[in-house]
Design a protein around this motif. Sequence first.
Motif, mmCIF file in Angstrom:
data_model
loop_
_atom_site.group_PDB
_atom_site.id
_atom_site.type_symbol
_atom_site.label_atom_id
_atom_site.label_comp_id
_atom_site.label_asym_id
_atom_site.label_seq_id
_atom_site.Cartn_x
_atom_site.Cartn_y
_atom_site.Cartn_z
ATOM 1 N N ASP A 161 17.596 20.796 24.961
ATOM 2 C CA ASP A 161 17.480 21.520 26.228
ATOM 3 C C ASP A 161 16.767 20.660 27.265
ATOM 4 N N VAL A 162 16.727 21.161 28.489
ATOM 5 C CA VAL A 162 16.034 20.494 29.592
ATOM 6 C C VAL A 162 14.917 21.397 30.090
ATOM 7 N N LEU A 163 13.712 20.851 30.209
ATOM 8 C CA LEU A 163 12.586 21.573 30.791
ATOM 9 C C LEU A 163 12.609 21.354 32.292
ATOM 10 N N ARG A 164 12.685 22.435 33.052
ATOM 11 C CA ARG A 164 12.732 22.348 34.511
ATOM 12 C C ARG A 164 11.391 22.801 35.079
ATOM 13 N N PHE A 165 10.630 21.854 35.612
ATOM 14 C CA PHE A 165 9.311 22.141 36.160
ATOM 15 C C PHE A 165 9.391 22.280 37.677
ATOM 16 N N GLN A 166 8.638 23.215 38.207
ATOM 17 C CA GLN A 166 8.475 23.317 39.657
ATOM 18 C C GLN A 166 6.979 23.318 39.965
#
Length: 299
Positions: A161-166
């Motif tokens: 999976d991909v961790l999407r940080f904001q």
Amino acid sequence: QAAAPLHPVTVQCQEAQMVVTVHRDLFGTGRLVKASDLTLGSAACLPVFWSAAETMVTFMAGLHDCGNTLRVTPDALIYSTNLNYNPVPTGNPVIVRTNPAVVHVECHYPRSDNVSSNGVKPTWSPFHSTFSSEEKLPFSLHLMNDDWSAQRVSTIFQLGDVLRFQAGVNTENHAPLRLFVDNCVATLTPDRSSSPQYTFIDFSGCLVDGQLDDATSTFISPRPRQDVLQFAVDAFKFAGDSSNLIYITCHLKVALADQAPDPLNKACSFNKANNLWAPVEGTQDVCSCCETQSCGLAG
């Protein structure tokens, strides 16, 4: 059925041998495993057909080869073996991005072309996000859903999976500010200085994780706003760790929005296509220190 991500392992039961075909997208994530990490049976037999450019790997084994076992039932002779996936860490040896796997395969005789294979169940890895604040500016760091439209509800991820940080800052009562992420480190405890640790953003805004062969990590460009910075990191876990819990600590900072980016105030991603560092904003030379890994001291 032909091997495909939905059916990554298929077996042909021939008269004197079994032919095992493996789709290198073994976990159905779009990421191809290395053929050299795949073996068959307790004897660890190697594939007979594979190349770096191919998506399929083929094993051919005699019914009594590669450590196959024979079980006799009233209706059939059952030859059994295992397809083994044992990934060798690449890039940074401190982290891994995929789990070992074992797929059990069987050939039943005299039933023709009858095969069963157990499903692959990758490990689901818990993930814990934290936020930090400095002075009276309310900084934030959130995990986002796939389209960045809202904060992600679940903190559980699967390798692949991909961790999407904001990252963001509330600038309501301040002059226009631009947010930067100086560094981010992953640890097994809340103590960012603990060991082992893996720094995936370093040198005042260089997303160094994107340089690894098995990563596509990047800052998202353009920004949605000057006081927000988004970045995507491929999921990983620490090699040899069974807890599957990771703490992320990031150092965030702001600069005046009208201040031109410089080596200490930047957001740089590594572009594998042209082998160059590229900034979210500013001129490309602000990223040159990412290559030398000497960007001065962050304020």
